[in-house]
Design a protein around this motif. Structure first.
Motif, short mmCIF file in Angstrom:
data_model
loop_
_atom_site.label_atom_id
_atom_site.label_comp_id
_atom_site.label_asym_id
_atom_site.label_seq_id
_atom_site.Cartn_x
_atom_site.Cartn_y
_atom_site.Cartn_z
N ILE A 86 -26.87 32.86 34.57
CA ILE A 86 -26.83 31.93 33.61
C ILE A 86 -25.76 32.06 32.56
CG2 ILE A 86 -27.92 30.75 31.57
CD1 ILE A 86 -28.74 29.62 34.21
N GLN A 87 -25.69 33.51 32.23
CA GLN A 87 -24.67 34.01 31.31
C GLN A 87 -23.14 33.74 31.76
OE1 GLN A 87 -26.02 37.99 30.96
NE2 GLN A 87 -27.84 37.46 29.18
N ASP A 161 -18.29 11.68 46.99
CA ASP A 161 -18.48 11.23 48.13
C ASP A 161 -19.15 10.04 47.71
OD1 ASP A 161 -19.31 10.75 50.73
OD2 ASP A 161 -19.63 12.93 51.16
N SER A 162 -18.29 8.92 48.21
CA SER A 162 -18.58 7.59 47.86
C SER A 162 -19.56 7.10 49.01
CB SER A 162 -17.27 6.57 48.06
OG SER A 162 -16.58 6.69 49.45
N ARG A 163 -19.84 7.86 49.98
CA ARG A 163 -21.00 7.47 50.84
C ARG A 163 -22.36 7.56 49.95
NH1 ARG A 163 -19.24 11.39 55.70
NH2 ARG A 163 -19.43 12.78 53.97
N ILE A 164 -22.47 8.31 49.10
CA ILE A 164 -23.58 8.61 48.23
C ILE A 164 -23.87 7.29 47.56
CG2 ILE A 164 -24.98 9.93 46.91
CD1 ILE A 164 -23.23 12.43 47.76
N ARG A 165 -24.81 6.37 47.88
CA ARG A 165 -25.08 5.13 47.09
C ARG A 165 -26.04 5.09 45.99
NH1 ARG A 165 -24.07 0.79 50.86
NH2 ARG A 165 -24.63 -0.60 48.92
N ALA A 166 -27.07 6.18 45.95
CA ALA A 166 -27.80 6.32 44.52
C ALA A 166 -28.23 7.59 44.69
CB ALA A 166 -29.09 5.34 45.19
N ALA A 167 -28.75 8.11 43.48
CA ALA A 167 -29.08 9.49 43.16
C ALA A 167 -30.15 9.67 42.29
CB ALA A 167 -28.03 10.25 42.50
N LEU A 168 -31.14 10.45 42.72
CA LEU A 168 -32.24 10.92 42.17
C LEU A 168 -32.16 12.18 41.37
CD1 LEU A 168 -35.24 10.34 41.02
CD2 LEU A 168 -35.88 11.03 43.17
N LEU A 169 -32.21 12.37 40.09
CA LEU A 169 -31.88 13.43 39.38
C LEU A 169 -33.17 14.48 38.71
CD1 LEU A 169 -28.73 12.43 37.50
CD2 LEU A 169 -28.76 13.74 39.79
N PHE A 170 -33.38 15.50 39.24
CA PHE A 170 -34.65 16.34 38.92
C PHE A 170 -33.91 17.30 37.56
CE2 PHE A 170 -37.36 15.74 42.89
CZ PHE A 170 -37.63 14.36 42.49
N SER A 171 -34.16 16.98 36.53
CA SER A 171 -33.82 17.86 35.38
C SER A 171 -32.55 18.74 35.60
CB SER A 171 -35.15 18.91 35.32
OG SER A 171 -35.07 19.77 34.37
N PRO A 172 -31.54 18.11 35.53
CA PRO A 172 -30.23 18.69 35.74
C PRO A 172 -29.76 18.84 34.14
CG PRO A 172 -29.59 16.43 36.17
CD PRO A 172 -31.43 16.64 35.87
N TYR A 199 -31.50 25.71 30.37
CA TYR A 199 -31.21 26.92 30.59
C TYR A 199 -29.38 27.23 30.55
CZ TYR A 199 -35.64 27.84 32.62
OH TYR A 199 -36.83 27.87 32.82
N VAL A 200 -28.84 26.14 30.99
CA VAL A 200 -27.54 26.23 31.01
C VAL A 200 -27.08 25.38 29.91
CG1 VAL A 200 -25.17 25.54 32.22
CG2 VAL A 200 -27.19 26.35 33.76
N ASP A 201 -26.26 25.86 28.97
CA ASP A 201 -25.73 25.14 27.73
C ASP A 201 -27.00 24.54 26.90
OD1 ASP A 201 -24.37 24.09 25.83
OD2 ASP A 201 -23.21 22.81 26.93
N PRO A 202 -28.10 25.21 26.53
CA PRO A 202 -29.06 24.68 26.13
C PRO A 202 -29.07 23.74 24.79
CG PRO A 202 -29.01 27.05 25.30
CD PRO A 202 -28.01 26.71 26.34
N GLU A 203 -27.81 23.78 24.07
CA GLU A 203 -27.41 22.90 23.01
C GLU A 203 -27.33 21.58 23.26
OE1 GLU A 203 -27.49 24.27 19.86
OE2 GLU A 203 -27.88 26.08 20.81
N ARG A 204 -26.98 21.23 24.46
CA ARG A 204 -26.94 19.85 24.97
C ARG A 204 -28.09 19.42 25.65
NH1 ARG A 204 -21.34 21.75 25.32
NH2 ARG A 204 -20.03 20.62 24.14
#
Length: 266
Positions: A86-87, A161-172, A199-204
């Motif tokens: 992380i650092q 990668d334009s083949r990826i038509r939809a994305a499910l994001l868990f807590s990025p 954890y990564v860049d907690p300010e945002r």
């Protein structure tokens, strides 16, 4: 879980294809409560172990667990490496991007290539089983960053990668793409916990991913939850298939995640 090893595919395809990208030092099995559920609903889900490496030299693989080998490294060792990782990533955006390229971005497109090769191979169990124009991606934590890079946020347009038509994001986290989130080129659903600090860049806040995107988008906040509630630990000791009905968090993730993919790729 209820996975049957080496079982044949159910008849009735072709099926949509969804790739799962796990978090740092985790494995393709880390959110199996959802990936198994999605497979049971008529999707082919590929969930590889991406190979993460240990700081400071980033040559030795390290993981909490692996699919084939069980626990790969002692938990205290991995936690110390995680803190150092992380650092490093917070301190150097270019280094983070190069790490993701070496360990994630190219591998993701390679996996899709290989699955489509199997789809065209008459000797494969996946022969004509995959709907090639219906490909989605799930990304958890660092896997969510990987997914964002593959759907248009990376400064190098060739990473998309334009083949990826939809994305499910868990807590990025939004970092390192907080300034290019308007480049997202696929519909997505962002799921976060109400204990939201990254954890990564907690300010945002993680919500930036939703706020700055210009595509069809959805935002779900899981109540009374932390970052690990998108892993199998959310189920406790309850079998996955029972937790879908008995655990409100599991039910929400599975129900809304499935509905999103039903709408956008199935």
């Amino acid at each position: 879980g209820r996975v049957a090893l080496n079982a044949p595919l159910a008849p009735g395809g072709p099926y949509p294809l969804v790739l799962y990208a796990h978090g740092v030092f985790a494995s393709g099995y880390s959110s199996a409560f959802f990936t198994e559920y999605l497979a049971s609903q008529g999707y082919i889900v590929i969930a590889p172990d991406y190979v993460d490496t240990k700081p400071p030299d980033y040559t030795k693989p390290i993981a909490f667990s692996t699919i084939k080998g069980g626990k790969a490294d002692p938990i205290p060792v991995v936690l110390r490496a995680f803190k150092e990782w992380i650092q490093y990533m917070n301190a150097n955006r270019d280094f983070f991007l190069s790490y993701l390229a070496e360990h994630r971005f190219y591998h993701t497109s390679y996996l899709i290539d290989k699955m489509l090769d199997l789809n065209a191979d008459s000797r494969s169990m996946f022969y004509h089983a995959i709907q090639a124009d219906a490909i989605g991606m799930i990304g958890y934590s660092e896997g969510g960053v990987t997914t964002l890079g593959k759907i248009g946020t990376h400064p190098d347009a060739q990473m998309r990668d334009s083949r990826i038509r939809a994305a499910l994001l868990f807590s990025p986290p939004a970092y390192p793409f907080e300034n290019s989130l308007d480049g997202i080129a696929a519909p997505f659903m962002l799921m976060v916990e109400d204990d939201d600090e990254s954890y990564v860049d907690p300010e945002r806040p993680r919500r930036l991913v939703y706020d700055r995107a210009r595509v069809s988008k959805y935002y779900l906040v899981l109540k009374d939850a932390t970052h690990i509630d998108f892993s199998n630990r959310v189920c406790g000791t309850t079998p996955f298939y029972l937790a879908v009905e008995s655990n409100p968090k599991v039910n929400a993730i599975c129900r809304y995640g499935l509905a999103f993919f039903q709408k956008y790729i199935k």
